[in-house]
Design a protein around this motif. Structure first.
Motif, PDB file in Angstrom:
ATOM      1  N   ARG A  81      44.456  49.682  46.505  1.00 15.33           N
ATOM      2  CA  ARG A  81      45.763  49.252  46.299  1.00 15.33           C
ATOM      3  C   ARG A  81      46.414  50.416  45.672  1.00 15.33           C
ATOM      4  NH1 ARG A  81      50.131  48.016  48.328  1.00 15.33           N
ATOM      5  NH2 ARG A  81      51.704  46.841  46.978  1.00 15.33           N
ATOM      6  N   GLN A  82      45.938  51.023  44.723  1.00 17.09           N
ATOM      7  CA  GLN A  82      46.201  52.151  43.945  1.00 17.09           C
ATOM      8  C   GLN A  82      47.986  52.048  43.599  1.00 17.09           C
ATOM      9  OE1 GLN A  82      45.534  55.573  46.706  1.00 17.09           O
ATOM     10  NE2 GLN A  82      43.373  55.580  45.963  1.00 17.09           N
ATOM     11  N   ASP A  83      48.210  51.080  42.732  1.00 19.48           N
ATOM     12  CA  ASP A  83      49.504  50.951  42.222  1.00 19.48           C
ATOM     13  C   ASP A  83      49.548  51.345  40.786  1.00 19.48           C
ATOM     14  OD1 ASP A  83      48.146  48.915  41.454  1.00 19.48           O
ATOM     15  OD2 ASP A  83      49.053  47.434  42.263  1.00 19.48           O
ATOM     16  N   GLY A  84      48.474  51.779  40.180  1.00 22.86           N
ATOM     17  CA  GLY A  84      48.344  52.326  38.790  1.00 22.86           C
ATOM     18  C   GLY A  84      47.865  51.016  37.857  1.00 22.86           C
ATOM     19  N   LEU A  85      47.833  49.925  38.347  1.00 30.23           N
ATOM     20  CA  LEU A  85      47.403  48.741  37.611  1.00 30.23           C
ATOM     21  C   LEU A  85      45.901  48.869  37.271  1.00 30.23           C
ATOM     22  CD1 LEU A  85      49.407  45.698  38.850  1.00 30.23           C
ATOM     23  CD2 LEU A  85      49.837  47.022  36.669  1.00 30.23           C
ATOM     24  N   LYS A  86      45.319  48.338  36.339  1.00 35.87           N
ATOM     25  CA  LYS A  86      44.021  48.498  35.998  1.00 35.87           C
ATOM     26  C   LYS A  86      43.280  47.169  35.420  1.00 35.87           C
ATOM     27  CE  LYS A  86      44.020  53.503  34.952  1.00 35.87           C
ATOM     28  NZ  LYS A  86      43.800  54.844  33.863  1.00 35.87           N
ATOM     29  N   GLU A  87      42.204  47.000  35.188  1.00 29.15           N
ATOM     30  CA  GLU A  87      41.517  45.711  34.582  1.00 29.15           C
ATOM     31  C   GLU A  87      41.927  45.727  33.273  1.00 29.15           C
ATOM     32  OE1 GLU A  87      37.484  43.539  34.078  1.00 29.15           O
ATOM     33  OE2 GLU A  87      37.452  45.564  35.128  1.00 29.15           O
ATOM     34  N   GLY A  88      42.478  44.654  32.850  1.00 31.00           N
ATOM     35  CA  GLY A  88      43.084  44.426  31.807  1.00 31.00           C
ATOM     36  C   GLY A  88      44.617  44.094  31.865  1.00 31.00           C
ATOM     37  N   ASP A  89      45.197  44.858  32.841  1.00 28.98           N
ATOM     38  CA  ASP A  89      46.647  44.492  32.879  1.00 28.98           C
ATOM     39  C   ASP A  89      46.801  42.909  33.231  1.00 28.98           C
ATOM     40  OD1 ASP A  89      47.145  46.890  32.062  1.00 28.98           O
ATOM     41  OD2 ASP A  89      47.369  47.803  34.307  1.00 28.98           O
ATOM     42  N   SER A  90      47.903  42.493  32.775  1.00 29.88           N
ATOM     43  CA  SER A  90      48.078  40.953  32.991  1.00 29.88           C
ATOM     44  C   SER A  90      48.375  40.605  34.453  1.00 29.88           C
ATOM     45  CB  SER A  90      49.510  40.501  32.356  1.00 29.88           C
ATOM     46  OG  SER A  90      50.535  41.304  32.516  1.00 29.88           O
ATOM     47  N   GLU A  91      48.867  41.627  35.459  1.00 28.24           N
ATOM     48  CA  GLU A  91      48.911  41.465  36.632  1.00 28.24           C
ATOM     49  C   GLU A  91      47.867  42.187  37.538  1.00 28.24           C
ATOM     50  OE1 GLU A  91      52.687  43.125  37.467  1.00 28.24           O
ATOM     51  OE2 GLU A  91      53.864  41.572  36.811  1.00 28.24           O
TER      52      GLU A  91
END
Length: 399
Positions: A81-91
């Protein structure tokens, strides 16, 4: 979770008073099992198999691997997906964590391979730029990449609780090719049927692709959940209402949708594959269909061939029907019709009368169109700016 077309919304209910039982025992803390356990005959099925040695790839929004119900059972693959989110982010990992826990609820000794191919954003939260990017940027399709990665890294089953529900939703060659590759490699693929049954009942992919087992959702009385998409691609059904699943914050939450139905069905396939590792995708599908709780009137577009019976499916997996889907040489006549002498690379001559008629009609049409434009311009007045309305493109999202 319940995710609908045009938007993705999860429906949660209060846990107070919710009666749950716990399925026979994996080593780690188990996700609570509610009415779906009895509906699937899960206790009897788990006496026969618990999914040992089977890897289920969960293509979703990521899986929170440290959840008590998942700890030690999850291998994390690439983030396509490569949207900048990582494990631990709420989304990150809301939906995927829930789906992985539903797989393990059924097959507690299976292994999860998490491959991130979608995000958790609800459709109405997306900006127009994000919508256009999701829909138009097909270079390196995340789902196609995820399927290929899962196959090449030991997945026995692929579970996709996601779908594209849109009037403009269409066949994607990259996804179709990746799914065909999975089936050729002996990997069984399941996808949620979609949650637009109470809206416009749009077709959903990947459920609509050939070779994919499409899973519809039932409510507690065994009938179709009102949101479950009605379509001829539906193969089987599984519970999809008030299903308690793990959250990406370490707890549990109930929800509705064909998403949990697909994940529960993938767990059943893991039980079957542990019992008979040689099962082909076609045999898995045939056994699931042959052992369902058939709805009144038989198979239909509502629930396919009915709700899965896990215990019966695991028993039947030992002696499946012969797989007759292998390629076979054509043994008929050399020509399918009597040759008429037309060269193979030459078309018959075009009828000139029809060609001239079409040309005249097109000229008349253009003349009428030009006249209409001139009339419109002559009476034109300035109107206030207005935001565009109607349909907008949407990509794959949790189903």
């Amino acid at each position: 979770m319940k995710f609908r077309s045009v938007r993705a919304t999860s429906t949660a209910v209060v846990l107070t008073g919710l009666l749950c039982t716990v399925a026979t025992a994996p080593a780690q803390a188990a996700t609570p099992v509610g009415w779906e356990g009895a509906a699937l005959s899960l206790s009897a099925a788990q006496q026969l198999s618990q999914g040992e040695g089977v890897t289920v790839a969960v293509l979703d929004s990521g899986v929170y691997a440290d959840h008590p119900a998942l700890k030690g059972k999850v291998t994390t693959g690439p983030d396509y997906r490569q949207d900048g989110l990582k494990e631990g982010d709420s989304e990150w990992g809301q939906h995927g964590t829930a789906m992985a826990s539903d797989v393990l609820k059924v097959a507690p000794k299976a292994e999860i391979l998490s491959v991130r191919v979608i995000d958790d954003k609800h459709q109405e939260e997306r900006s127009q730029e994000e919508l256009e990017d999701d829909y138009r940027n097909r270079d390196g399709n995340p789902i196609a990449k995820g399927v290929k990665y899962a196959v090449d890294h030991g997945a026995d089953v692929i579970s996709m609780s996601l779908g594209s529900e849109d009037l403009f939703s269409s066949y994607d060659e990259g996804e179709a090719a990746a799914l065909a590759y999975a089936v050729r490699q002996g990997v069984t693929v399941l996808a949620s049927a979609g949650n637009s049954g109470d809206v416009l009942n749009e077709v959903s992919y990947p459920a609509g692709y050939a070779g994919v087992i499409a899973v519809a959702a039932t409510q507690q009385n065994g009938t179709r959940a009102n949101f479950s998409t009605v379509h001829t691609y539906n193969d089987v059904a599984a519970p999809g209402v008030d299903i308690v699943s793990a959250t990406n914050t370490g707890g549990y939450k109930p929800g509705d949708g064909t998403s949990p139905a697909c994940a529960l069905a993938a767990g059943v396939v893991a039980l079957m594959k542990a019992k008979n590792p040689k099962l082909t995708p076609a045999q898995v599908n045939a056994v699931l269909i042959a052992t369902t709780h058939r709805p009144a009137g038989g198979g239909s577009a509502l629930l396919g061939y009915g709700r899965i019976n896990a215990a019966a499916a695991v028993k039947a997996a030992v002696s499946p029907p012969e797989d007759e889907t292998a390629p076979a040489a054509y043994r008929g006549k050399e020509h399918l019709a009597t040759p008429d002498g037309t060269p193979k690379t030459t078309h018959p001559e075009m009828d000139q009368t029809l060609w001239l008629t079409g040309l005249v009609a097109a000229g008349v049409g253009l003349a009428l169109l030009a006249g209409g434009v001139l009339l419109s311009l002559s009476g034109r007045r300035k109107l206030p700016a207005q935001a565009p309305s109607g349909m907008h493109p949407q990509g794959s999202f949790p189903a």
